[in-house]
Structure formats: C-alpha cells, structure tokens
Scaffold this motif. Sequence first.
Motif, PDB file in Angstrom:
ATOM      1  N   VAL A 115       0.842  -1.195   0.000  1.00 59.04           N
ATOM      2  CA  VAL A 115       0.000   0.000   0.000  1.00 59.04           C
ATOM      3  C   VAL A 115       0.880   1.249   0.000  1.00 59.04           C
ATOM      4  CG1 VAL A 115      -1.645   1.347   1.370  1.00 59.04           C
ATOM      5  CG2 VAL A 115      -2.012  -1.099   1.023  1.00 59.04           C
ATOM      6  N   GLU A 116       1.935   1.240   0.806  1.00 63.78           N
ATOM      7  CA  GLU A 116       2.848   2.385   0.829  1.00 63.78           C
ATOM      8  C   GLU A 116       3.499   2.597  -0.537  1.00 63.78           C
ATOM      9  OE1 GLU A 116       5.533   1.578   4.026  1.00 63.78           O
ATOM     10  OE2 GLU A 116       3.964   1.831   5.541  1.00 63.78           O
ATOM     11  N   GLU A 117       3.917   1.505  -1.169  1.00 68.18           N
ATOM     12  CA  GLU A 117       4.533   1.613  -2.486  1.00 68.18           C
ATOM     13  C   GLU A 117       3.543   2.169  -3.508  1.00 68.18           C
ATOM     14  OE1 GLU A 117       6.734  -1.213  -5.797  1.00 68.18           O
ATOM     15  OE2 GLU A 117       6.561  -1.919  -3.746  1.00 68.18           O
ATOM     16  N   LEU A 118       2.309   1.683  -3.458  1.00 65.86           N
ATOM     17  CA  LEU A 118       1.285   2.179  -4.381  1.00 65.86           C
ATOM     18  C   LEU A 118       0.989   3.652  -4.133  1.00 65.86           C
ATOM     19  CD1 LEU A 118      -1.251  -0.758  -4.574  1.00 65.86           C
ATOM     20  CD2 LEU A 118      -0.018   0.264  -6.478  1.00 65.86           C
ATOM     21  N   GLU A 119       0.881   4.031  -2.856  1.00 67.39           N
ATOM     22  CA  GLU A 119       0.608   5.434  -2.542  1.00 67.39           C
ATOM     23  C   GLU A 119       1.712   6.330  -3.088  1.00 67.39           C
ATOM     24  OE1 GLU A 119       0.109   5.331   1.700  1.00 67.39           O
ATOM     25  OE2 GLU A 119      -2.055   5.025   1.527  1.00 67.39           O
ATOM     26  N   ASN A 120       2.948   5.918  -2.929  1.00 66.79           N
ATOM     27  CA  ASN A 120       4.067   6.707  -3.447  1.00 66.79           C
ATOM     28  C   ASN A 120       4.030   6.770  -4.969  1.00 66.79           C
ATOM     29  OD1 ASN A 120       5.098   7.324  -0.925  1.00 66.79           O
ATOM     30  ND2 ASN A 120       6.367   5.491  -0.877  1.00 66.79           N
ATOM     31  N   LYS A 121       3.726   5.656  -5.615  1.00 68.90           N
ATOM     32  CA  LYS A 121       3.674   5.610  -7.074  1.00 68.90           C
ATOM     33  C   LYS A 121       2.566   6.510  -7.603  1.00 68.90           C
ATOM     34  CE  LYS A 121       4.911   3.947 -11.058  1.00 68.90           C
ATOM     35  NZ  LYS A 121       6.178   4.339 -11.654  1.00 68.90           N
ATOM     36  N   VAL A 122       1.413   6.463  -6.953  1.00 75.68           N
ATOM     37  CA  VAL A 122       0.258   7.258  -7.396  1.00 75.68           C
ATOM     38  C   VAL A 122       0.549   8.744  -7.230  1.00 75.68           C
ATOM     39  CG1 VAL A 122      -2.138   7.814  -6.842  1.00 75.68           C
ATOM     40  CG2 VAL A 122      -1.432   5.441  -7.046  1.00 75.68           C
ATOM     41  N   LYS A 123       1.262   9.115  -6.182  1.00 76.00           N
ATOM     42  CA  LYS A 123       1.603  10.525  -5.973  1.00 76.00           C
ATOM     43  C   LYS A 123       2.490  11.048  -7.090  1.00 76.00           C
ATOM     44  CE  LYS A 123       1.332  10.314  -0.972  1.00 76.00           C
ATOM     45  NZ  LYS A 123       2.092  10.289   0.280  1.00 76.00           N
ATOM     46  N   GLU A 124       3.278  10.167  -7.699  1.00 75.02           N
ATOM     47  CA  GLU A 124       4.223  10.571  -8.727  1.00 75.02           C
ATOM     48  C   GLU A 124       3.563  10.798 -10.084  1.00 75.02           C
ATOM     49  OE1 GLU A 124       7.053   7.410  -8.850  1.00 75.02           O
ATOM     50  OE2 GLU A 124       7.736   7.756  -6.808  1.00 75.02           O
ATOM     51  N   GLU A 125       2.388  10.213 -10.313  1.00 77.23           N
ATOM     52  CA  GLU A 125       1.781  10.254 -11.636  1.00 77.23           C
ATOM     53  C   GLU A 125       0.370  10.829 -11.582  1.00 77.23           C
ATOM     54  OE1 GLU A 125       2.002   6.462 -13.531  1.00 77.23           O
ATOM     55  OE2 GLU A 125       4.128   6.245 -13.086  1.00 77.23           O
ATOM     56  N   PRO A 126      -0.076  11.454 -12.675  1.00 78.13           N
ATOM     57  CA  PRO A 126      -1.443  11.981 -12.711  1.00 78.13           C
ATOM     58  C   PRO A 126      -2.469  10.848 -12.709  1.00 78.13           C
ATOM     59  CG  PRO A 126      -0.406  12.154 -14.872  1.00 78.13           C
ATOM     60  CD  PRO A 126       0.651  11.679 -13.918  1.00 78.13           C
ATOM     61  N   LEU A 127      -3.643  11.133 -12.191  1.00 84.91           N
ATOM     62  CA  LEU A 127      -4.710  10.146 -12.155  1.00 84.91           C
ATOM     63  C   LEU A 127      -5.278   9.901 -13.551  1.00 84.91           C
ATOM     64  CD1 LEU A 127      -6.693  11.248  -8.979  1.00 84.91           C
ATOM     65  CD2 LEU A 127      -5.031   9.400  -9.194  1.00 84.91           C
ATOM     66  N   VAL A 128      -5.711   8.688 -13.776  1.00 81.68           N
ATOM     67  CA  VAL A 128      -6.323   8.306 -15.041  1.00 81.68           C
ATOM     68  C   VAL A 128      -7.806   8.055 -14.769  1.00 81.68           C
ATOM     69  CG1 VAL A 128      -6.405   6.525 -16.812  1.00 81.68           C
ATOM     70  CG2 VAL A 128      -4.208   7.269 -15.912  1.00 81.68           C
ATOM     71  N   ASP A 129      -8.672   8.549 -15.629  1.00 81.30           N
ATOM     72  CA  ASP A 129     -10.105   8.337 -15.477  1.00 81.30           C
ATOM     73  C   ASP A 129     -10.449   6.907 -15.881  1.00 81.30           C
ATOM     74  OD1 ASP A 129     -12.837   8.406 -15.307  1.00 81.30           O
ATOM     75  OD2 ASP A 129     -13.111   9.797 -16.958  1.00 81.30           O
ATOM     76  N   LEU A 130     -10.843   6.089 -14.894  1.00 83.41           N
ATOM     77  CA  LEU A 130     -11.193   4.698 -15.147  1.00 83.41           C
ATOM     78  C   LEU A 130     -12.706   4.495 -15.126  1.00 83.41           C
ATOM     79  CD1 LEU A 130      -8.464   2.956 -12.952  1.00 83.41           C
ATOM     80  CD2 LEU A 130      -8.418   3.396 -15.400  1.00 83.41           C
ATOM     81  N   GLY A 131     -13.471   5.572 -15.344  1.00 81.50           N
ATOM     82  CA  GLY A 131     -14.920   5.505 -15.325  1.00 81.50           C
ATOM     83  C   GLY A 131     -15.506   4.539 -16.333  1.00 81.50           C
ATOM     84  N   PHE A 132     -14.767   4.298 -17.402  1.00 81.07           N
ATOM     85  CA  PHE A 132     -15.244   3.372 -18.429  1.00 81.07           C
ATOM     86  C   PHE A 132     -15.398   1.949 -17.891  1.00 81.07           C
ATOM     87  CE2 PHE A 132     -10.659   3.084 -18.606  1.00 81.07           C
ATOM     88  CZ  PHE A 132     -10.427   1.733 -18.795  1.00 81.07           C
ATOM     89  N   LEU A 133     -14.750   1.620 -16.772  1.00 79.91           N
ATOM     90  CA  LEU A 133     -14.845   0.275 -16.215  1.00 79.91           C
ATOM     91  C   LEU A 133     -16.191   0.004 -15.562  1.00 79.91           C
ATOM     92  CD1 LEU A 133     -11.310  -0.029 -14.586  1.00 79.91           C
ATOM     93  CD2 LEU A 133     -12.113  -1.068 -16.707  1.00 79.91           C
ATOM     94  N   GLN A 134     -16.950   1.033 -15.291  1.00 79.97           N
ATOM     95  CA  GLN A 134     -18.230   0.866 -14.610  1.00 79.97           C
ATOM     96  C   GLN A 134     -19.317   0.348 -15.539  1.00 79.97           C
ATOM     97  OE1 GLN A 134     -19.059   4.525 -12.649  1.00 79.97           O
ATOM     98  NE2 GLN A 134     -17.380   4.277 -11.209  1.00 79.97           N
ATOM     99  N   GLY A 135     -19.040   0.310 -16.795  1.00 76.87           N
ATOM    100  CA  GLY A 135     -19.920  -0.375 -17.652  1.00 76.87           C
ATOM    101  C   GLY A 135     -20.816   0.250 -18.564  1.00 76.87           C
TER     102      GLY A 135
END
Length: 84
Positions: free
Chosen positions: A64-84
Amino acid sequence: MWETQPYVAQPVGAGWDEYIEAEMNDAVKQNGILVKQDGIAIVVANTGEIIRRGVGKVPWRSMVEELENKVKEEPLVDLGFLQG
C-alpha cells in the motif's frame, strides 16, 4: 481486515485470464510447481500500470505504501469506463 485477505479485487475485463495464466506459467518456471499452492500476486496502480508481481502472500502494508508513493508521482487516469 484487508490485510488478511488473499486478494483485494478480482480481475475484470478482457485479457486478464490469459495474462494471469502467462504470469503463473512464468512463476512456475522460475520458482517451481509449489507456486500453484502459494499463488501469485499482481499489483496494479490506479493508472493501470503493473507495479509488482510476486509469489506467495503479499506484504500488504508495504505494498500500500509503495502504491501510494507511485500514485503521488503520476497523474490520475479516469477509469470511469470500467463501470460499464
């Protein structure tokens, strides 16, 4: 609690079954047949990037710590298309 669960989410979408099968085959080649008992973990950031692959139980806190650090480094991607 999520730390004791064998997984956080099931893979959804096209191509995951083949991807996981290929990862399992590679893990067996590299680590032996016991991998099928220990399992594999594939950690995916919210950007869709594969952050880590491993054999056995996941060290959830460090993951979780590694993911949090990775996410802070990169812009968010809109994954709304996964909702169907």
